[in-house]
Design a protein around this motif. Structure first.
Motif, PDB file in Angstrom:
ATOM      1  N   THR A 134      10.937   4.909   5.418  1.00 34.01           N
ATOM      2  CA  THR A 134      10.198   6.089   4.993  1.00 34.01           C
ATOM      3  C   THR A 134       9.949   6.027   3.490  1.00 34.01           C
ATOM      4  OG1 THR A 134      10.123   8.503   4.951  1.00 34.01           O
ATOM      5  CG2 THR A 134      12.275   7.502   4.618  1.00 34.01           C
ATOM      6  N   THR A 135       8.855   6.644   3.080  1.00 34.35           N
ATOM      7  CA  THR A 135       8.565   6.836   1.657  1.00 34.35           C
ATOM      8  C   THR A 135       8.383   8.325   1.380  1.00 34.35           C
ATOM      9  OG1 THR A 135       6.199   6.486   2.033  1.00 34.35           O
ATOM     10  CG2 THR A 135       7.500   4.567   1.350  1.00 34.35           C
ATOM     11  N   ALA A 136       8.948   9.171   2.236  1.00 28.91           N
ATOM     12  CA  ALA A 136       8.739  10.620   2.155  1.00 28.91           C
ATOM     13  C   ALA A 136       9.688  11.299   1.170  1.00 28.91           C
ATOM     14  CB  ALA A 136       8.863  11.240   3.541  1.00 28.91           C
ATOM     15  N   ARG A 137       9.830  10.710   0.003  1.00 29.79           N
ATOM     16  CA  ARG A 137      10.545  11.330  -1.120  1.00 29.79           C
ATOM     17  C   ARG A 137       9.764  10.993  -2.378  1.00 29.79           C
ATOM     18  NH1 ARG A 137      16.692   9.266  -0.570  1.00 29.79           N
ATOM     19  NH2 ARG A 137      16.017   8.265  -2.488  1.00 29.79           N
ATOM     20  N   ASN A 138       9.963  11.775  -3.421  1.00 32.00           N
ATOM     21  CA  ASN A 138       9.216  11.545  -4.661  1.00 32.00           C
ATOM     22  C   ASN A 138       9.523  10.196  -5.296  1.00 32.00           C
ATOM     23  OD1 ASN A 138       7.948  14.000  -4.450  1.00 32.00           O
ATOM     24  ND2 ASN A 138       9.314  15.043  -5.882  1.00 32.00           N
ATOM     25  N   ASP A 139      10.761   9.720  -5.182  1.00 31.47           N
ATOM     26  CA  ASP A 139      11.131   8.459  -5.821  1.00 31.47           C
ATOM     27  C   ASP A 139      10.789   7.238  -4.969  1.00 31.47           C
ATOM     28  OD1 ASP A 139      13.136   9.263  -3.980  1.00 31.47           O
ATOM     29  OD2 ASP A 139      14.581   7.909  -4.922  1.00 31.47           O
ATOM     30  N   LEU A 140      10.165   7.445  -3.818  1.00 32.00           N
ATOM     31  CA  LEU A 140       9.807   6.347  -2.919  1.00 32.00           C
ATOM     32  C   LEU A 140       8.296   6.210  -2.833  1.00 32.00           C
ATOM     33  CD1 LEU A 140      12.313   7.161  -0.032  1.00 32.00           C
ATOM     34  CD2 LEU A 140      12.652   5.598  -1.959  1.00 32.00           C
ATOM     35  N   GLY A 141       7.830   4.982  -2.667  1.00 33.42           N
ATOM     36  CA  GLY A 141       6.403   4.715  -2.553  1.00 33.42           C
ATOM     37  C   GLY A 141       6.049   3.427  -3.272  1.00 33.42           C
ATOM     38  N   VAL A 142       4.790   3.284  -3.630  1.00 38.44           N
ATOM     39  CA  VAL A 142       4.308   2.071  -4.290  1.00 38.44           C
ATOM     40  C   VAL A 142       4.825   2.040  -5.724  1.00 38.44           C
ATOM     41  CG1 VAL A 142       2.261   0.795  -5.029  1.00 38.44           C
ATOM     42  CG2 VAL A 142       2.240   2.007  -2.848  1.00 38.44           C
ATOM     43  N   ILE A 143       5.442   0.913  -6.097  1.00 35.60           N
ATOM     44  CA  ILE A 143       5.928   0.753  -7.467  1.00 35.60           C
ATOM     45  C   ILE A 143       5.150  -0.322  -8.223  1.00 35.60           C
ATOM     46  CG2 ILE A 143       8.242   1.602  -6.985  1.00 35.60           C
ATOM     47  CD1 ILE A 143       9.177  -1.333  -6.912  1.00 35.60           C
ATOM     48  N   PHE A 144       4.453  -1.182  -7.489  1.00 34.18           N
ATOM     49  CA  PHE A 144       3.671  -2.245  -8.112  1.00 34.18           C
ATOM     50  C   PHE A 144       2.458  -2.508  -7.237  1.00 34.18           C
ATOM     51  CE2 PHE A 144       2.547  -6.751  -8.375  1.00 34.18           C
ATOM     52  CZ  PHE A 144       2.339  -6.893  -9.740  1.00 34.18           C
ATOM     53  N   ALA A 145       1.284  -2.519  -7.856  1.00 32.61           N
ATOM     54  CA  ALA A 145       0.064  -2.770  -7.087  1.00 32.61           C
ATOM     55  C   ALA A 145      -0.960  -3.461  -7.966  1.00 32.61           C
ATOM     56  CB  ALA A 145      -0.515  -1.463  -6.553  1.00 32.61           C
ATOM     57  N   GLN A 146      -1.808  -4.225  -7.316  1.00 28.92           N
ATOM     58  CA  GLN A 146      -2.961  -4.805  -7.980  1.00 28.92           C
ATOM     59  C   GLN A 146      -4.196  -4.203  -7.340  1.00 28.92           C
ATOM     60  OE1 GLN A 146      -2.116  -9.040  -7.468  1.00 28.92           O
ATOM     61  NE2 GLN A 146      -1.848  -9.170  -9.673  1.00 28.92           N
ATOM     62  N   SER A 147      -5.209  -3.985  -8.143  1.00 26.85           N
ATOM     63  CA  SER A 147      -6.443  -3.397  -7.646  1.00 26.85           C
ATOM     64  C   SER A 147      -7.078  -4.321  -6.618  1.00 26.85           C
ATOM     65  CB  SER A 147      -7.414  -3.166  -8.804  1.00 26.85           C
ATOM     66  OG  SER A 147      -8.688  -2.852  -8.308  1.00 26.85           O
ATOM     67  N   SER A 148      -7.501  -3.746  -5.510  1.00 25.82           N
ATOM     68  CA  SER A 148      -8.172  -4.545  -4.486  1.00 25.82           C
ATOM     69  C   SER A 148      -9.581  -4.924  -4.928  1.00 25.82           C
ATOM     70  CB  SER A 148      -8.210  -3.785  -3.161  1.00 25.82           C
ATOM     71  OG  SER A 148      -8.868  -2.553  -3.327  1.00 25.82           O
ATOM     72  N   GLU A 149     -10.119  -4.238  -5.919  1.00 26.10           N
ATOM     73  CA  GLU A 149     -11.468  -4.525  -6.415  1.00 26.10           C
ATOM     74  C   GLU A 149     -11.462  -5.478  -7.603  1.00 26.10           C
ATOM     75  OE1 GLU A 149     -14.478  -3.445  -5.151  1.00 26.10           O
ATOM     76  OE2 GLU A 149     -13.282  -2.690  -3.481  1.00 26.10           O
ATOM     77  N   THR A 150     -10.622  -5.191  -8.608  1.00 25.88           N
ATOM     78  CA  THR A 150     -10.659  -5.970  -9.848  1.00 25.88           C
ATOM     79  C   THR A 150      -9.538  -6.994  -9.958  1.00 25.88           C
ATOM     80  OG1 THR A 150      -9.297  -4.403 -11.098  1.00 25.88           O
ATOM     81  CG2 THR A 150     -11.683  -3.992 -11.047  1.00 25.88           C
ATOM     82  N   GLY A 151      -8.472  -6.843  -9.172  1.00 23.52           N
ATOM     83  CA  GLY A 151      -7.339  -7.754  -9.248  1.00 23.52           C
ATOM     84  C   GLY A 151      -6.382  -7.454 -10.390  1.00 23.52           C
ATOM     85  N   GLU A 152      -6.677  -6.418 -11.176  1.00 20.95           N
ATOM     86  CA  GLU A 152      -5.816  -6.056 -12.299  1.00 20.95           C
ATOM     87  C   GLU A 152      -4.579  -5.308 -11.811  1.00 20.95           C
ATOM     88  OE1 GLU A 152      -7.990  -4.442 -15.943  1.00 20.95           O
ATOM     89  OE2 GLU A 152      -9.416  -4.076 -14.325  1.00 20.95           O
ATOM     90  N   GLN A 153      -3.502  -5.381 -12.611  1.00 19.64           N
ATOM     91  CA  GLN A 153      -2.311  -4.602 -12.300  1.00 19.64           C
ATOM     92  C   GLN A 153      -2.626  -3.127 -12.483  1.00 19.64           C
ATOM     93  OE1 GLN A 153       1.243  -5.812 -14.296  1.00 19.64           O
ATOM     94  NE2 GLN A 153       2.428  -4.100 -13.528  1.00 19.64           N
ATOM     95  N   MET A 154      -2.060  -2.312 -11.597  1.00 27.25           N
ATOM     96  CA  MET A 154      -2.321  -0.875 -11.645  1.00 27.25           C
ATOM     97  C   MET A 154      -1.053  -0.118 -12.021  1.00 27.25           C
ATOM     98  SD  MET A 154      -4.737  -0.543  -8.301  1.00 27.25           S
ATOM     99  CE  MET A 154      -5.341   1.054  -8.741  1.00 27.25           C
ATOM    100  N   PHE A 155      -1.261   1.054 -12.632  1.00 21.98           N
ATOM    101  CA  PHE A 155      -0.170   1.908 -13.070  1.00 21.98           C
ATOM    102  C   PHE A 155      -0.368   3.299 -12.482  1.00 21.98           C
ATOM    103  CE2 PHE A 155      -1.081  -1.294 -16.229  1.00 21.98           C
ATOM    104  CZ  PHE A 155       0.164  -1.877 -16.406  1.00 21.98           C
TER     105      PHE A 155
END
Length: 181
Positions: A134-155
């Motif tokens: 589960t990611t159903a808490r505020n401290d859970l979820g995506v922590i690192f992602a790259q843009s599917s369009e530009t390939g850049e790291q996202m924040f």
């Protein structure tokens, strides 16, 4: 030395070493392990290779999203309770386990994308082939992602959006950052 995950940018403008690849000017980790900036390499510490770590109910895990569909996101678990695992475990985040509120409005494709690194909680040992997460808490979820369009790291910019340095925004179920005090 820092803990790194596959796909994470570890250095820039230097020759790559063991456990890394070079893409343009960036050096990217190809495995979970410890990054040594002097050698530009990613290795398993001996302790991790010899220790078998299994996720348990209540464990916090880090996992890479491998595929998504309308009902769930499938992930590969590589860190359990801050310990790297030698082998990856498969996990599943069902659509109803993504958010604690507005569960009927959640869409998997707006919460995760393949390649995202997710912090999640093990809620069940699953069905024999996958752990249920589960990611159903505020401290859970995506922590690192790259843009599917530009390939850049996202924040993260809020609880449901991530943005690149160039300003491109995508939806994600973002984890609230954990700050060391």
């Amino acid at each position: 030395m820092n803990l790194v995950l596959p796909g994470q940018v570890v250095a820039r403008g230097a020759p790559n070493g063991e456990g890394t690849v070079k893409r343009g000017d960036y050096i990217i980790s190809t495995r979970t392990g410890i990054f040594d900036p002097e050698k530009n390499s990613v290795t398993y510490p001996r302790k991790v290779e010899e220790t078998a770590v299994l996720p348990n109910v209540g464990s916090i895990v880090l996992a890479r999203v491998s595929r998504i569909n309308a009902r769930q996101a499938t992930v590969n678990i590589s860190v359990v309770d801050d310990v790297c695992t030698k082998d990856e475990f498969q996990g599943v985040i069902h659509v109803q386990d993504i958010r604690a509120t507005e569960k009927n409005k959640v869409k998997v494709q707006n919460s995760f994308r393949p390649g995202d690194i997710v912090r999640a909680l093990v809620i069940s040992l699953g069905d024999g082939s996958s752990y249920f997460l589960t990611t159903a808490r505020n401290d859970l979820g995506v922590i690192f992602a790259q843009s599917s369009e530009t390939g850049e790291q996202m924040f993260p910019v809020d609880y449901q959006h991530m943005q690149t340095k160039s300003g491109y925004t995508e939806m994600r179920k973002c984890a609230k950052p954990i700050l060391d005090e």
